[in-house]
Design a protein around this motif. Sequence first.
Motif, PDB file in Angstrom:
ATOM      1  N   ILE A  77      36.512  47.958  43.835  1.00 53.13           N
ATOM      2  CA  ILE A  77      37.853  47.691  43.302  1.00 53.13           C
ATOM      3  C   ILE A  77      38.120  46.191  43.295  1.00 53.13           C
ATOM      4  O   ILE A  77      38.709  45.651  42.349  1.00 53.13           O
ATOM      5  N   SER A  78      37.686  45.524  44.356  1.00 51.75           N
ATOM      6  CA  SER A  78      37.869  44.072  44.461  1.00 51.75           C
ATOM      7  C   SER A  78      37.207  43.346  43.302  1.00 51.75           C
ATOM      8  O   SER A  78      37.811  42.485  42.652  1.00 51.75           O
ATOM      9  N   GLN A  79      35.940  43.685  43.027  1.00 49.62           N
ATOM     10  CA  GLN A  79      35.226  43.065  41.916  1.00 49.62           C
ATOM     11  C   GLN A  79      35.874  43.425  40.589  1.00 49.62           C
ATOM     12  O   GLN A  79      36.000  42.580  39.695  1.00 49.62           O
ATOM     13  N   LEU A  80      36.261  44.673  40.452  1.00 48.76           N
ATOM     14  CA  LEU A  80      36.833  45.163  39.197  1.00 48.76           C
ATOM     15  C   LEU A  80      38.128  44.441  38.846  1.00 48.76           C
ATOM     16  O   LEU A  80      38.312  43.987  37.706  1.00 48.76           O
ATOM     17  N   VAL A  81      39.008  44.305  39.828  1.00 39.65           N
ATOM     18  CA  VAL A  81      40.340  43.744  39.562  1.00 39.65           C
ATOM     19  C   VAL A  81      40.372  42.233  39.760  1.00 39.65           C
ATOM     20  O   VAL A  81      40.712  41.477  38.846  1.00 39.65           O
ATOM     21  N   VAL A  82      39.995  41.777  40.952  1.00 39.81           N
ATOM     22  CA  VAL A  82      40.098  40.355  41.268  1.00 39.81           C
ATOM     23  C   VAL A  82      39.045  39.554  40.508  1.00 39.81           C
ATOM     24  O   VAL A  82      39.323  38.450  40.028  1.00 39.81           O
ATOM     25  N   GLY A  83      37.835  40.113  40.375  1.00 40.09           N
ATOM     26  CA  GLY A  83      36.789  39.422  39.620  1.00 40.09           C
ATOM     27  C   GLY A  83      37.198  39.182  38.182  1.00 40.09           C
ATOM     28  O   GLY A  83      37.000  38.096  37.630  1.00 40.09           O
ATOM     29  N   TYR A 142      48.008  35.863  31.289  1.00 40.09           N
ATOM     30  CA  TYR A 142      46.999  36.166  30.269  1.00 40.09           C
ATOM     31  C   TYR A 142      46.107  37.372  30.596  1.00 40.09           C
ATOM     32  O   TYR A 142      45.892  38.238  29.725  1.00 40.09           O
ATOM     33  N   PRO A 143      45.547  37.497  31.815  1.00 35.76           N
ATOM     34  CA  PRO A 143      44.636  38.623  32.095  1.00 35.76           C
ATOM     35  C   PRO A 143      45.269  39.989  31.878  1.00 35.76           C
ATOM     36  O   PRO A 143      44.566  40.968  31.596  1.00 35.76           O
ATOM     37  N   PHE A 144      46.597  40.086  32.003  1.00 33.22           N
ATOM     38  CA  PHE A 144      47.271  41.375  31.933  1.00 33.22           C
ATOM     39  C   PHE A 144      47.848  41.664  30.549  1.00 33.22           C
ATOM     40  O   PHE A 144      48.589  42.638  30.377  1.00 33.22           O
ATOM     41  N   SER A 145      47.493  40.824  29.579  1.00 31.83           N
ATOM     42  CA  SER A 145      48.010  41.025  28.220  1.00 31.83           C
ATOM     43  C   SER A 145      47.293  42.163  27.498  1.00 31.83           C
ATOM     44  O   SER A 145      47.783  42.672  26.490  1.00 31.83           O
ATOM     45  N   ASP A 146      46.133  42.556  27.995  1.00 29.98           N
ATOM     46  CA  ASP A 146      45.387  43.684  27.424  1.00 29.98           C
ATOM     47  C   ASP A 146      44.635  44.360  28.567  1.00 29.98           C
ATOM     48  O   ASP A 146      43.541  43.926  28.943  1.00 29.98           O
ATOM     49  N   ILE A 147      45.226  45.419  29.112  1.00 32.86           N
ATOM     50  CA  ILE A 147      44.677  46.059  30.309  1.00 32.86           C
ATOM     51  C   ILE A 147      43.303  46.676  30.037  1.00 32.86           C
ATOM     52  O   ILE A 147      42.417  46.654  30.908  1.00 32.86           O
ATOM     53  N   THR A 148      43.109  47.204  28.827  1.00 39.46           N
ATOM     54  CA  THR A 148      41.808  47.804  28.506  1.00 39.46           C
ATOM     55  C   THR A 148      40.689  46.767  28.591  1.00 39.46           C
ATOM     56  O   THR A 148      39.659  46.985  29.236  1.00 39.46           O
ATOM     57  N   LYS A 149      40.893  45.623  27.946  1.00 32.98           N
ATOM     58  CA  LYS A 149      39.882  44.560  27.988  1.00 32.98           C
ATOM     59  C   LYS A 149      39.760  43.990  29.397  1.00 32.98           C
ATOM     60  O   LYS A 149      38.664  43.611  29.827  1.00 32.98           O
ATOM     61  N   PHE A 150      40.874  43.923  30.114  1.00 36.90           N
ATOM     62  CA  PHE A 150      40.852  43.458  31.507  1.00 36.90           C
ATOM     63  C   PHE A 150      39.896  44.318  32.330  1.00 36.90           C
ATOM     64  O   PHE A 150      39.074  43.797  33.097  1.00 36.90           O
ATOM     65  N   LEU A 151      39.982  45.629  32.166  1.00 39.02           N
ATOM     66  CA  LEU A 151      39.127  46.537  32.926  1.00 39.02           C
ATOM     67  C   LEU A 151      37.671  46.443  32.477  1.00 39.02           C
ATOM     68  O   LEU A 151      36.756  46.578  33.297  1.00 39.02           O
ATOM     69  N   ILE A 152      37.445  46.203  31.178  1.00 39.74           N
ATOM     70  CA  ILE A 152      36.076  46.036  30.686  1.00 39.74           C
ATOM     71  C   ILE A 152      35.445  44.797  31.322  1.00 39.74           C
ATOM     72  O   ILE A 152      34.288  44.825  31.760  1.00 39.74           O
ATOM     73  N   VAL A 153      36.214  43.713  31.375  1.00 36.86           N
ATOM     74  CA  VAL A 153      35.728  42.498  32.042  1.00 36.86           C
ATOM     75  C   VAL A 153      35.471  42.796  33.519  1.00 36.86           C
ATOM     76  O   VAL A 153      34.503  42.308  34.108  1.00 36.86           O
ATOM     77  N   GLY A 154      36.331  43.640  34.103  1.00 40.18           N
ATOM     78  CA  GLY A 154      36.141  44.034  35.496  1.00 40.18           C
ATOM     79  C   GLY A 154      34.840  44.758  35.724  1.00 40.18           C
ATOM     80  O   GLY A 154      34.165  44.550  36.742  1.00 40.18           O
ATOM     81  N   VAL A 155      34.452  45.602  34.780  1.00 38.18           N
ATOM     82  CA  VAL A 155      33.165  46.324  34.892  1.00 38.18           C
ATOM     83  C   VAL A 155      32.006  45.327  34.866  1.00 38.18           C
ATOM     84  O   VAL A 155      31.046  45.454  35.648  1.00 38.18           O
ATOM     85  N   ILE A 156      32.095  44.321  33.992  1.00 36.68           N
ATOM     86  CA  ILE A 156      31.061  43.278  33.952  1.00 36.68           C
ATOM     87  C   ILE A 156      31.014  42.541  35.294  1.00 36.68           C
ATOM     88  O   ILE A 156      29.933  42.224  35.805  1.00 36.68           O
TER      89      ILE A 156
END
Length: 238
Positions: free
Chosen positions: A214-220, A13-27
């Motif tokens: 990067i850890s927070q952005l991707v894994v978070g 599920y997290p990788f179904s929309d990479i743009t939104k995934f990265l936005i959540v990563g910024v949060i």
Amino acid sequence: MSLGDIFSDAIKYPFSDITKFLIVGVIAVLAGLSSIVMSFKVHSFSVYGIASIIGFIFSLVLAGYGVSVIRNGISLSDEIPDIDLKANLYDGVNALIIAIVYLIIPVIVFVILMAVFGVIGASIDHAVAALGLVSIVAIVLFIIFGILEVIALAKFADTNDLGEALSFREVYGDVKNIGIGKIILFLIIQFIIIAVAGIISSLIGYIPFVGIIISQLVVGAFITLFSQRALGLLFIDD
């Protein structure tokens, strides 16, 4: 829905929309801002204080966003929800209230038991023996109320009603309908997957300067989307 199906869906599920995934990563990065500031060895109390306040606010936003992910899971929507700071903050505050209520009860019981069994102010031998017994009871209580808190959060996501989420009878009914054994197995598997993600996060964190970001952005982002998607799918079995 089997646990295999739940986790298979939630991992992808997290990788179904990479743009939104990265936005959540910024949060997630903003939610962990105080840790990032500490990692850069910034010794200014004011800077750390501001980072902590920003981090706390965005932690609530991230928690509230997780509620919207649960809602999409319950409705079987494959879409990753958009960030809505106002709505997410509102849901995050409610999620915090739910967590506090379900945590404070076993804490109060633990303190009362310590007083009843004479742990406080007793001799060392008596205190150690009594503390051992009280600790066992406390662990059981924390597990029980931890399970209730998880389902209560899903209940809130489903009904958008804090009162229902704080109703032990309503939440216990959901627990019975889903199955206590299934919930426990679900939490064990979820914990293992999150622990693996945590190990990966720690390894990424060793990268100089940018590792923790990067850890927070991707894994978070992954942990938020994965864990709450899985919970939403689990709640469907109610």
